[in-house]
Design a protein around this motif. Structure first.
Motif, PDB file in Angstrom:
ATOM      1  N   GLY A 258     -52.059  79.974 115.590  1.00  0.00           N
ATOM      2  CA  GLY A 258     -51.373  81.048 116.274  1.00  0.00           C
ATOM      3  C   GLY A 258     -51.973  82.406 115.958  1.00  0.00           C
ATOM      4  N   PRO A 259     -51.349  83.481 116.496  1.00  0.00           N
ATOM      5  CA  PRO A 259     -50.094  83.506 117.250  1.00  0.00           C
ATOM      6  C   PRO A 259     -50.251  83.348 118.766  1.00  0.00           C
ATOM      7  CG  PRO A 259     -50.800  85.744 116.790  1.00  0.00           C
ATOM      8  CD  PRO A 259     -51.829  84.844 116.160  1.00  0.00           C
ATOM      9  N   THR A 260     -51.466  83.100 119.293  1.00  0.00           N
ATOM     10  CA  THR A 260     -51.596  82.872 120.736  1.00  0.00           C
ATOM     11  C   THR A 260     -50.790  81.627 121.112  1.00  0.00           C
ATOM     12  OG1 THR A 260     -53.832  83.743 120.606  1.00  0.00           O
ATOM     13  CG2 THR A 260     -53.244  82.570 122.625  1.00  0.00           C
ATOM     14  N   CYS A 261     -50.079  81.685 122.249  1.00  0.00           N
ATOM     15  CA  CYS A 261     -49.365  80.514 122.752  1.00  0.00           C
ATOM     16  C   CYS A 261     -50.084  79.988 123.994  1.00  0.00           C
ATOM     17  CB  CYS A 261     -47.921  80.857 123.111  1.00  0.00           C
ATOM     18  SG  CYS A 261     -46.925  81.225 121.651  1.00  0.00           S
ATOM     19  N   ALA A 262     -50.163  78.649 124.097  1.00  0.00           N
ATOM     20  CA  ALA A 262     -50.865  78.004 125.206  1.00  0.00           C
ATOM     21  C   ALA A 262     -49.856  77.296 126.103  1.00  0.00           C
ATOM     22  CB  ALA A 262     -51.863  76.988 124.647  1.00  0.00           C
ATOM     23  N   PHE A 263     -50.009  77.476 127.404  1.00  0.00           N
ATOM     24  CA  PHE A 263     -49.128  76.839 128.390  1.00  0.00           C
ATOM     25  C   PHE A 263     -49.987  76.063 129.373  1.00  0.00           C
ATOM     26  CE2 PHE A 263     -47.219  80.722 126.856  1.00  0.00           C
ATOM     27  CZ  PHE A 263     -45.969  80.281 126.450  1.00  0.00           C
ATOM     28  N   LEU A 264     -49.611  74.818 129.612  1.00  0.00           N
ATOM     29  CA  LEU A 264     -50.350  74.004 130.572  1.00  0.00           C
ATOM     30  C   LEU A 264     -49.694  74.134 131.938  1.00  0.00           C
ATOM     31  CD1 LEU A 264     -52.752  72.063 130.732  1.00  0.00           C
ATOM     32  CD2 LEU A 264     -51.188  70.200 130.205  1.00  0.00           C
ATOM     33  N   ALA A 265     -50.521  74.348 132.967  1.00  0.00           N
ATOM     34  CA  ALA A 265     -50.009  74.520 134.330  1.00  0.00           C
ATOM     35  C   ALA A 265     -50.477  73.359 135.203  1.00  0.00           C
ATOM     36  CB  ALA A 265     -50.509  75.847 134.899  1.00  0.00           C
ATOM     37  N   ALA A 266     -49.823  73.200 136.360  1.00  0.00           N
ATOM     38  CA  ALA A 266     -50.134  72.068 137.244  1.00  0.00           C
ATOM     39  C   ALA A 266     -51.445  72.285 137.987  1.00  0.00           C
ATOM     40  CB  ALA A 266     -48.984  71.870 138.237  1.00  0.00           C
ATOM     41  N   ASP A 267     -51.740  73.533 138.355  1.00  0.00           N
ATOM     42  CA  ASP A 267     -52.957  73.825 139.107  1.00  0.00           C
ATOM     43  C   ASP A 267     -53.267  75.326 138.960  1.00  0.00           C
ATOM     44  OD1 ASP A 267     -51.223  75.193 140.884  1.00  0.00           O
ATOM     45  OD2 ASP A 267     -50.901  73.343 142.025  1.00  0.00           O
ATOM     46  N   ALA A 268     -54.325  75.785 139.646  1.00  0.00           N
ATOM     47  CA  ALA A 268     -54.775  77.177 139.484  1.00  0.00           C
ATOM     48  C   ALA A 268     -53.695  78.167 139.934  1.00  0.00           C
ATOM     49  CB  ALA A 268     -56.064  77.400 140.264  1.00  0.00           C
ATOM     50  N   GLY A 269     -53.012  77.855 141.038  1.00  0.00           N
ATOM     51  CA  GLY A 269     -51.983  78.762 141.559  1.00  0.00           C
ATOM     52  C   GLY A 269     -50.817  78.882 140.589  1.00  0.00           C
ATOM     53  N   HIS A 270     -50.419  77.736 140.032  1.00  0.00           N
ATOM     54  CA  HIS A 270     -49.326  77.712 139.055  1.00  0.00           C
ATOM     55  C   HIS A 270     -49.705  78.538 137.821  1.00  0.00           C
ATOM     56  CE1 HIS A 270     -46.606  75.091 136.264  1.00  0.00           C
ATOM     57  NE2 HIS A 270     -45.993  76.192 136.614  1.00  0.00           N
ATOM     58  N   ALA A 271     -50.953  78.392 137.383  1.00  0.00           N
ATOM     59  CA  ALA A 271     -51.414  79.133 136.200  1.00  0.00           C
ATOM     60  C   ALA A 271     -51.382  80.640 136.472  1.00  0.00           C
ATOM     61  CB  ALA A 271     -52.821  78.684 135.808  1.00  0.00           C
ATOM     62  N   ARG A 272     -51.822  81.026 137.659  1.00  0.00           N
ATOM     63  CA  ARG A 272     -51.846  82.461 138.007  1.00  0.00           C
ATOM     64  C   ARG A 272     -50.419  83.028 138.010  1.00  0.00           C
ATOM     65  NH1 ARG A 272     -53.896  82.150 142.961  1.00  0.00           N
ATOM     66  NH2 ARG A 272     -51.778  82.284 143.742  1.00  0.00           N
ATOM     67  N   ASP A 273     -49.489  82.288 138.648  1.00  0.00           N
ATOM     68  CA  ASP A 273     -48.089  82.745 138.722  1.00  0.00           C
ATOM     69  C   ASP A 273     -47.469  82.837 137.328  1.00  0.00           C
ATOM     70  OD1 ASP A 273     -48.444  82.772 141.403  1.00  0.00           O
ATOM     71  OD2 ASP A 273     -47.266  80.959 141.818  1.00  0.00           O
ATOM     72  N   LEU A 274     -47.756  81.807 136.520  1.00  0.00           N
ATOM     73  CA  LEU A 274     -47.206  81.761 135.156  1.00  0.00           C
ATOM     74  C   LEU A 274     -47.714  82.958 134.337  1.00  0.00           C
ATOM     75  CD1 LEU A 274     -45.471  79.796 133.502  1.00  0.00           C
ATOM     76  CD2 LEU A 274     -47.539  78.484 133.000  1.00  0.00           C
ATOM     77  N   ALA A 275     -48.999  83.260 134.482  1.00  0.00           N
ATOM     78  CA  ALA A 275     -49.592  84.373 133.726  1.00  0.00           C
ATOM     79  C   ALA A 275     -48.943  85.701 134.149  1.00  0.00           C
ATOM     80  CB  ALA A 275     -51.097  84.426 133.938  1.00  0.00           C
ATOM     81  N   ILE A 276     -48.743  85.875 135.436  1.00  0.00           N
ATOM     82  CA  ILE A 276     -48.134  87.124 135.928  1.00  0.00           C
ATOM     83  C   ILE A 276     -46.708  87.247 135.384  1.00  0.00           C
ATOM     84  CG2 ILE A 276     -47.266  88.283 138.017  1.00  0.00           C
ATOM     85  CD1 ILE A 276     -49.766  87.080 139.478  1.00  0.00           C
ATOM     86  N   SER A 277     -45.941  86.129 135.461  1.00  0.00           N
ATOM     87  CA  SER A 277     -44.539  86.180 135.012  1.00  0.00           C
ATOM     88  C   SER A 277     -44.437  86.399 133.506  1.00  0.00           C
ATOM     89  CB  SER A 277     -43.811  84.883 135.383  1.00  0.00           C
ATOM     90  OG  SER A 277     -43.870  84.696 136.769  1.00  0.00           O
TER      91      SER A 277
END
Ligand code: C5P
Length: 300
Positions: A258-277
């Motif tokens: 840490g302290p970086t947290c990693a999140f797995l997304a379903a696809d590129a669009g999901h990752a982009r939305d998740l990062a923005i939120s």
């Protein structure tokens, strides 16, 4: 040749199983490394002396003296070659410093590849791997890249076949965490709770998820034995992880120590939305979408 440049990836650990404390102060691990497309660049220029400069967002947090792992790498390589070579290293940092993404190890691996080229040594990868292992537990993987199981203290690597591309979001925190302190906190917590510490085993469902490129299955089996310790040392990370889960991440985990947290997304669009939120929710300094696996240290 007056200058060469090497790109080196960051990593996340999709499984980090920590065994008992060894006599040498390290822990035996099962450490499934996965390189991701956040890259530092290490440029090596001709110079009489060994010196380093750092550029980029995180530059002011990087030591410029012999505490810099890239400097140590250049010196170790010169010693191996038996000559007093000099080099000016210029590190362009994109990987967070003390973030659990092997940023220092990446710079050391980059310095090894760059100096090997600049000095015309022509050392084979096996020799660089050996020098890398002495510099730090994660440095050999920064050379190798891709996805690999690390055993021993993490330096003994076996490459893994994976299918397709995984889409990740990394939530970068304000300020770093010391790897040594996180391991020590892990030992302290285990002692306090009387937890039995078994010999670490690689997770078969995790290997299957990687092999088949199944992000939903991978998200469900991400594990990190250092996570409770990182959460104890940085309480705010619990909220960061929870926010990512609420936003629909397939898996949420502290990256390495840490302290970086990693999140797995379903696809590129999901990752982009998740990062923005995640960025908008102010539970981190910034969140960036990226992909894995990425190649190890390579000349550009
Ligand atoms: O190998 P490296 O210098 O990156 O490790 C930093 C610190 O992390 C070590 O000094 C040790 O405290 C801890 N560590 C550990 N077990 C490992 C790897 C690292 O306890 N397998």
């Amino acid at each position: 040749m007056s200058s060469v440049t090497v790109r080196v990836p960051a990593k996340v650990n999709v499984q980090l199983s920590v065994g008992p404390l060894r006599d040498d102060g390290y822990h035996d691990l099962v450490n499934v490394f996965h390189a991701v497309s956040i890259f530092d660049e290490v440029e090596a220029r001709e110079s009489e002396l060994v010196k380093v400069g750092v550029e980029g967002e995180w530059a002011d947090q990087v030591p410029l003296d012999d505490g810099n792992l890239a400097i140590q790498a250049a010196r170790a390589l010169a010693k191996h070659a038996g000559r007093g070579y000099g080099v000016e290293l210029v590190i362009r940092k994109a990987i967070p410093v003390a973030g659990g993404m092997a940023g220092g190890s990446a710079d050391a691996a980059g310095a090894l590849v760059a100096c090997n080229e600049l000095w015309g040594l022509g050392l084979p990868p096996e020799d660089l791997m050996e020098i890398a292992a002495d510099l730090g537990s994660d440095v050999p993987f920064s050379l190798l890249g891709g996805t690999a199981v690390g055993t021993g203290r993490g330096e003994q690597l076996t490459g893994l076949e994976t299918n397709g591309t995984f889409h990740w979001v990394f939530a970068i925190a304000d300020g770093g965490l010391s790897t040594a302190k996180v391991y020590a906190e892990c030992d302290r917590l285990r002692e306090a709770t009387g937890e039995a510490v078994g010999w670490p085993q690689v997770s078969e469902p995790l290997l299957t998820a990687l092999r088949t490129g199944d992000a939903h299955a991978l998200g469900a089996v991400l594990t990190n034995d250092l996570q409770p310790a990182a959460l104890m040392l940085r309480r705010s990370l619990a909220r960061t992880l929870e926010t990512g889960r609420e936003l629909g991440a397939l898996g949420a985990i502290v990256s390495g120590s840490g302290p970086t947290c990693a999140f797995l997304a379903a696809d590129a669009g999901h990752a982009r939305d998740l990062a923005i939120s995640l960025t908008a929710s102010a539970v981190c300094h910034t969140a960036a979408p990226t992909t894995g696996p990425a190649p190890g240290a390579h000349l550009i």
